[in-house]
Design an enzyme around this catalytic site. Structure first.
Site, PDB file in Angstrom:
ATOM      1  N   GLU A 107       0.845  -1.201   0.000  1.00  0.00           N
ATOM      2  CA  GLU A 107       0.000   0.000   0.000  1.00  0.00           C
ATOM      3  C   GLU A 107       0.877   1.247   0.000  1.00  0.00           C
ATOM      4  O   GLU A 107       2.025   1.196   0.416  1.00  0.00           O
ATOM      5  CB  GLU A 107      -0.860   0.040   1.276  1.00  0.00           C
ATOM      6  CG  GLU A 107      -1.762  -1.141   1.442  1.00  0.00           C
ATOM      7  CD  GLU A 107      -2.352  -1.211   2.857  1.00  0.00           C
ATOM      8  OE1 GLU A 107      -2.268  -0.208   3.597  1.00  0.00           O
ATOM      9  OE2 GLU A 107      -2.870  -2.284   3.203  1.00  0.00           O
ATOM     10  N   LYS A 109       2.425   4.514   1.409  1.00  0.00           N
ATOM     11  CA  LYS A 109       2.639   5.027   2.762  1.00  0.00           C
ATOM     12  C   LYS A 109       2.364   6.533   2.729  1.00  0.00           C
ATOM     13  O   LYS A 109       3.185   7.318   2.255  1.00  0.00           O
ATOM     14  CB  LYS A 109       4.061   4.737   3.235  1.00  0.00           C
ATOM     15  CG  LYS A 109       4.278   5.110   4.686  1.00  0.00           C
ATOM     16  CD  LYS A 109       5.598   4.539   5.186  1.00  0.00           C
ATOM     17  CE  LYS A 109       5.764   4.723   6.683  1.00  0.00           C
ATOM     18  NZ  LYS A 109       5.871   6.137   7.079  1.00  0.00           N
ATOM     19  N   ASP A 111       2.012  10.264   3.720  1.00  0.00           N
ATOM     20  CA  ASP A 111       2.832  11.085   4.602  1.00  0.00           C
ATOM     21  C   ASP A 111       1.973  12.112   5.341  1.00  0.00           C
ATOM     22  O   ASP A 111       1.911  13.280   4.979  1.00  0.00           O
ATOM     23  CB  ASP A 111       3.917  11.788   3.783  1.00  0.00           C
ATOM     24  CG  ASP A 111       5.058  12.258   4.658  1.00  0.00           C
ATOM     25  OD1 ASP A 111       5.066  11.913   5.860  1.00  0.00           O
ATOM     26  OD2 ASP A 111       5.934  12.968   4.141  1.00  0.00           O
ATOM     27  N   LYS A 302      11.097   2.959   2.465  1.00  0.00           N
ATOM     28  CA  LYS A 302      11.112   4.427   2.362  1.00  0.00           C
ATOM     29  C   LYS A 302      11.815   4.842   1.084  1.00  0.00           C
ATOM     30  O   LYS A 302      12.928   4.386   0.799  1.00  0.00           O
ATOM     31  CB  LYS A 302      11.861   5.030   3.553  1.00  0.00           C
ATOM     32  CG  LYS A 302      11.163   4.804   4.887  1.00  0.00           C
ATOM     33  CD  LYS A 302      10.391   6.042   5.304  1.00  0.00           C
ATOM     34  CE  LYS A 302       9.726   5.911   6.652  1.00  0.00           C
ATOM     35  NZ  LYS A 302      10.539   6.397   7.756  1.00  0.00           N
ATOM     36  N   CYS A 398      20.449  49.943   2.074  1.00  0.00           N
ATOM     37  CA  CYS A 398      20.679  51.330   2.499  1.00  0.00           C
ATOM     38  C   CYS A 398      22.073  51.542   3.084  1.00  0.00           C
ATOM     39  O   CYS A 398      22.427  52.660   3.448  1.00  0.00           O
ATOM     40  CB  CYS A 398      19.632  51.744   3.528  1.00  0.00           C
ATOM     41  SG  CYS A 398      19.818  50.886   5.107  1.00  0.00           S
ATOM     42  N   CYS A 413      18.156  44.948   9.420  1.00  0.00           N
ATOM     43  CA  CYS A 413      18.389  46.365   9.149  1.00  0.00           C
ATOM     44  C   CYS A 413      17.359  47.130   9.959  1.00  0.00           C
ATOM     45  O   CYS A 413      16.173  46.863   9.865  1.00  0.00           O
ATOM     46  CB  CYS A 413      18.213  46.672   7.656  1.00  0.00           C
ATOM     47  SG  CYS A 413      18.235  48.449   7.330  1.00  0.00           S
ATOM     48  N   CYS A 418      15.107  52.639   5.299  1.00  0.00           N
ATOM     49  CA  CYS A 418      15.767  51.760   4.332  1.00  0.00           C
ATOM     50  C   CYS A 418      14.847  51.524   3.135  1.00  0.00           C
ATOM     51  O   CYS A 418      13.696  51.109   3.304  1.00  0.00           O
ATOM     52  CB  CYS A 418      16.085  50.427   5.011  1.00  0.00           C
ATOM     53  SG  CYS A 418      16.710  49.194   3.874  1.00  0.00           S
TER      54      CYS A 418
END
Ligand code: AMP
Ligand code: ZN
Length: 652
Positions: A107, A109, A111, A302, A398, A413, A418
């Site tokens: 089957e 797998k 996730d 896997k 800048c 920054c 800026c």
């Protein structure tokens, strides 16, 4: 060796915590599996040094606060992993010595995250997560929001089933897009997004996120004779069962199936991470039994991770809306999970230092959640004599000095003028969930900024047709369209404006909550820190940030300028009815109600101004208890919370 075992145990436990509890892993699954396998091998050779908390001794997951624990009537198991054809052949040999004519069913797998569903008389009574395998979390109310989980089966039977809940790729992309626009952290992959969704305390969020499920196991004792028959039965009962599978007694046929699926997996609308091969006969399964943590009759092959090596050609540093400077590597192009990748994120300066990433290095790249490629690690033996990366000390936009705050991983920054910061801020103001000004995207902002036409968001409302026509490549038609969109945005509800201002920590949802409460922006601007922090769902971080922002004189000038330009400062969304009888109360429903369904009761309570939650805590103000109320009622009694019944609710 002892040191390495301890080190691996600690490292893997940290990753497991990130993965299971925070839904936010910092390493790829492949990297985790590699370290895990290393530990398995070391432990096999040095069993005397196996640590008590070794991840090889546990099944997974942890119980979070906020959901009730749920003792599984039948424990959930993990699976043995295989990473190669050889390991599958070894599994085949083991099985065949005991059962020469065993057949297998392979089957997909899926996730996602495992779920367990219990039905009584065909009615869904509990849904739970795996947790550590014997105790999970009761997430029934959330699972009821998942469309393909039947609340009522086609037959009135008692049954407990297992399966996987997942988030389809397209929902994942939409959610991350939205989170990105709201300045929230994005989910690393669909599995974490699914897990995060099901552990949400607000069930309405679950309903919106379009999760799917595939059921594959009958956990209560089964009358069926084989796994194939179980799958058919589950399908007939009304569950969603994955149609793709392969049955055969010949491992060569199964291996063929695995290879075909591997090449086609990108076309599936959900992610899979391998193939599970199970002995089909349930009688044989019973004979074969279990090891400490996994059945002997199944193995999970896997797929090798989608990782590739590439060379770092250069690194770009870009300044975002909040001033964070992010490094992105330009790579020698590689094919990865179906697309050509030539850029990958390096996350932040701390990450670069930790992984010691250098210019010219060969690195391993992978796709986190299949959309944002990231650099995983350096291939150490391919390094010649690269110098460490030069970390900028000045802002690339800048040229003011960057800061690396102690509690942050990022460079920032902090010059409010800026140009990059200002431009990203203007784009944010115009974005869909903020003021929604179509036509004012990055390219247009760039042009207007370069022409000195906009420095702050109020300037947007002074742009004229002549201004736009003077810009390079702007036609009358698109100019008028933009002006119309700008004019229309003046009428937006003030929560859009507040979100558009881009105040740190103040997302779209917080903006709405704030204006529901204060009704106008000027009221909010005068609010005390404590008043803001006390609003349910907000808290002190947001309150501090707002108070700091609104203390600035230039902010008052800006808001005034917006008002003069005709921008609406009132909240226009649904007004809260503070005179409603249960206004502001947190209510929990428990037990069986006679006249109202749960949904009806919830609707009624909400119409009365209450917030309905699923678990009893100190924050609960009221519990409505029906017949057979269980642990929630006990807890309410213990905490001295007011308890009422269904009749009381109907009287209201
Ligand atoms: P692992 O988490 O790597 O130990 O793998 C075991 C998990 O795979 C199970 O707990 C299930 O959540 C998941 N899984 C996904 N699809 C299947 C499937 N078709 N059969 C069995 N387990 C599955
Ligand atoms: Zn700057």
């Amino acid at each position: 060796m002892e040191k390495r075992i301890k080190e691996l145990t600690a490292l893997l436990n940290r990753y497991r915590h990130e993965y299971y509890t925070n839904d936010n892993p910092s390493v790829s699954d492949a990297e985790y599996d590699r370290l895990y396998q290393e530990l398995v091998h070391l432990e096999a050779s040095y069993p005397e040094w196996v640590q008590k908390d070794s991840p090889t001794q546990a099944v997974g997951g942890q119980i979070l606060k906020g959901f009730e624990k749920y003792q599984h009537p039948y424990p959930l198991y993990s699976l043995q992993d295989a990473f190669s054809h050889e390991e599958l052949l070894a599994f085949d040999r083991r099985i065949k010595t005991e059962f020469p004519n065993a057949t297998y069913v392979a089957e997909l797998k899926i996730d996602g995250l495992s779920i367990s569903l219990s039905y009584e008389q065909g009615k869904l009574v509990t849904g739970a997560t795996r947790g550590d395998g014997s105790v999970g979390e009761n997430i029934t109310e959330n699972l009821k929001q998942v469309k393909d989980i039947p609340r009522q089966l086609n037959k009135p039977i008692d049954i407990t089933v297992r399966g996987e809940a997942y988030m389809p790729r397209h929902s994942f992309m939409l959610i991350n897009q939205e989170r990105h626009e709201n300045g929230e952290t994005e989910f690393a992959n669909p599995r974490n997004a699914a897990a995060g969704t099901l552990r949400q305390l607000d069930t309405s969020v679950v309903a919106k996120r379009q999760l799917g499920t595939f059921l594959y196991q009958e956990a209560s004792p089964s009358q069926a004779s084989s796994q194939t028959a179980v799958l058919e039965k589950l399908h007939e009962l009304g569950f969603s069962v994955n149609p793709t599978r392969q049955a055969s007694g010949d491992m060569a046929v199964i291996w063929n199936f695995i290879q075909t699926i591997e090449t086609e997996r990108e076309q599936l609308s959900y992610e899979i991470d391998g193939i599970v091969v199970k002995v089909d006969s349930l009688a044989m399964q019973e004979e074969l039994g279990f090891t400490v943590k996994a059945p002997r009759w199944a193995i999970a092959y896997k797929f090798p991770a989608e990782e590739k090596e590439a060379k770092i050609l250069s690194v770009d540093w870009t300044v975002g809306r909040t001033g964070v400077v992010t490094p992105t590597a330009n790579l020698s192009p590689v094919q990865l999970a179906g697309t050509t990748v030539s850029r990958a994120t390096l996350h932040n300066v701390d990450y670069i230092a930790e992984k010691d990433i250098r210019l010219g290095d060969t690195v391993v790249v992978y796709k986190a959640g299949d959309i944002i490629p990231a650099v995983l690690r350096v291939v150490a033996d391919k390094r010649s004599h690269q110098e460490p990366l030069v970390i900028p000390t000045l802002c690339p936009s800048c040229h003011s000095e960057l800061v690396h705050l102690e509690e942050e991983v990022a460079l920032r920054c902090i010059n409010p003028l800026c140009p990059s910061l200002v431009k990203r801020g203007l784009e944010h103001f115009a974005s869909r969930n903020a003021m929604n000004i179509a036509g004012l995207g990055p390219a247009m902002v760039d042009k207007l900024f370069a022409a000195n036409l906009i420095q702050d968001v109020a300037d947007i409302y002074h742009i004229t047709q002549a201004d736009l026509l003077a810009l390079d490549g702007v036609q009358e038609k698109s100019a008028d369209k933009l002006l119309a969109a700008i004019a229309a945005s003046k009428a937006n509800s003030a929560d859009k404006l507040l979100f558009g201002l881009g105040i740190r920590h103040v997302g779209a949802k917080a903006s709405r909550l704030l204006l529901e409460e204060f009704e106008t922006l000027p009221h909010l601007m005068q609010a005390k820190r404590e008043t803001i922090a006390a609003i349910n769902g907000l808290g002190s971080v947001i309150a501090d940030s707002l108070v700091r922002y609104f203390a600035k004189e230039e902010v008052h000038l800006l808001v005034n300028e917006l008002r003069v330009a005709g921008v609406n400062l009132d909240y226009l969304g649904k007004k809260l009815d503070k005179t409603a009888q249960l206004f502001g109360m947190t209510v929990v429903l428990t037990g069986k109600l006679e006249q109202l369904t749960r949904i009806e009761a919830k609707d009624k309570l909400e119409a009365l101004g209450a917030k309905v939650t699923s678990s009893v805590s100190k924050k609960t103000d009221l519990v409505i208890a029906g017949s057979d109320a269980g642990s929630k009622l006990d807890k309410a009694l213990k905490l001295g919370i007011e308890i009422q019944d269904e009749d009381w609710l109907r009287q209201l």
